[in-house]
Design a protein around this motif. Structure first.
Motif, short mmCIF file in Angstrom:
data_model
loop_
_atom_site.label_atom_id
_atom_site.label_comp_id
_atom_site.label_asym_id
_atom_site.label_seq_id
_atom_site.Cartn_x
_atom_site.Cartn_y
_atom_site.Cartn_z
N TRP A 198 41.27 19.34 -2.49
CA TRP A 198 41.35 19.10 -1.05
C TRP A 198 40.15 19.77 -0.38
CZ3 TRP A 198 44.74 15.90 1.27
CH2 TRP A 198 45.90 15.53 0.56
N HIS A 199 39.54 19.04 0.52
CA HIS A 199 38.46 19.55 1.35
C HIS A 199 38.88 19.37 2.81
CE1 HIS A 199 35.22 19.48 -1.86
NE2 HIS A 199 36.22 18.83 -2.44
N TYR B 10 40.66 16.00 3.51
CA TYR B 10 40.34 14.91 2.60
C TYR B 10 40.72 15.30 1.16
CZ TYR B 10 37.25 13.38 6.39
OH TYR B 10 36.71 12.98 7.59
N CYS B 11 41.35 14.40 0.45
CA CYS B 11 41.54 14.63 -0.98
C CYS B 11 40.34 14.06 -1.72
CB CYS B 11 42.84 14.03 -1.49
SG CYS B 11 43.02 12.25 -1.29
N ASN B 12 40.06 14.65 -2.85
CA ASN B 12 38.92 14.24 -3.68
C ASN B 12 39.35 14.27 -5.13
OD1 ASN B 12 36.20 15.62 -5.18
ND2 ASN B 12 35.93 13.74 -4.05
N ASP C 183 38.58 13.17 -9.24
CA ASP C 183 37.66 12.75 -10.30
C ASP C 183 38.48 11.93 -11.29
OD1 ASP C 183 36.28 13.62 -13.16
OD2 ASP C 183 34.88 13.31 -11.52
N ASN D 227 34.06 9.49 -8.74
CA ASN D 227 34.58 10.47 -7.80
C ASN D 227 35.02 9.74 -6.54
OD1 ASN D 227 33.92 12.70 -5.46
ND2 ASN D 227 34.69 13.59 -7.36
N TYR D 228 36.25 9.99 -6.10
CA TYR D 228 36.84 9.22 -5.01
C TYR D 228 37.35 10.13 -3.90
CZ TYR D 228 36.76 5.59 -8.56
OH TYR D 228 36.35 4.69 -9.53
N TRP D 229 37.22 9.65 -2.66
CA TRP D 229 37.68 10.39 -1.49
C TRP D 229 38.80 9.63 -0.79
CZ3 TRP D 229 35.99 15.18 -0.01
CH2 TRP D 229 34.82 15.66 -0.62
#
Length: 120
Positions: free
Chosen positions: A36-37, A94-96, A98, A108-110
């Motif tokens: 999480w960012h 935002y979730c991120n 791999d 890599n997905y956001w």
């Protein structure tokens, strides 16, 4: 293709709690690291918490002891339990992920982002 859908954001008073979820769907062979960012207005996006496939955890100093990241591999979902929220936690989260869409194809997905607002 891989899609990420976030949920759980909202408005909460200082000291309250929220739980964010991020579910992945589509062409998924294996999900590796999940994180999480967050990005507050006028600030750079920063890492909040991360969890490896093996369960190794990493937290930003500002959230240690208050936030907990977890994952459910069977559901392709990552969670962020946020307790003792402070006004300075206000941001878009935002979730991120791999993800391997096949044995040799990694990306890599956001997520689309979810707003968390903490009122004082």
């Amino acid at each position: 293709q891989v899609q990420l859908v976030e949920s759980g954001g909202g408005l909460v008073q200082s000291g309250g709690s929220l739980r964010l979820s991020c579910a992945a769907s589509g062409s998924i062979y294996r999900i590796n690291a999940m994180a999480w960012h967050r990005q507050a207005p006028g600030k750079q996006r920063e890492l909040v918490a991360a969890i490896s496939r093996g369960g190794r955890l990493n937290y930003a100093d500002s959230v240690k002891g208050r936030f907990t990241i977890s994952r459910d591999n069977a559901k392709n979902t990552v969670y962020l339990q946020m307790n003792s929220l402070k006004p300075e936690d206000t941001a878009v989260y935002y979730c991120n992920l791999d993800i391997n869409s096949s044995r040799y194809a990694q990306g890599n997905y956001w997520g689309q982002g979810t707003q968390v607002t903490v009122s004082s």
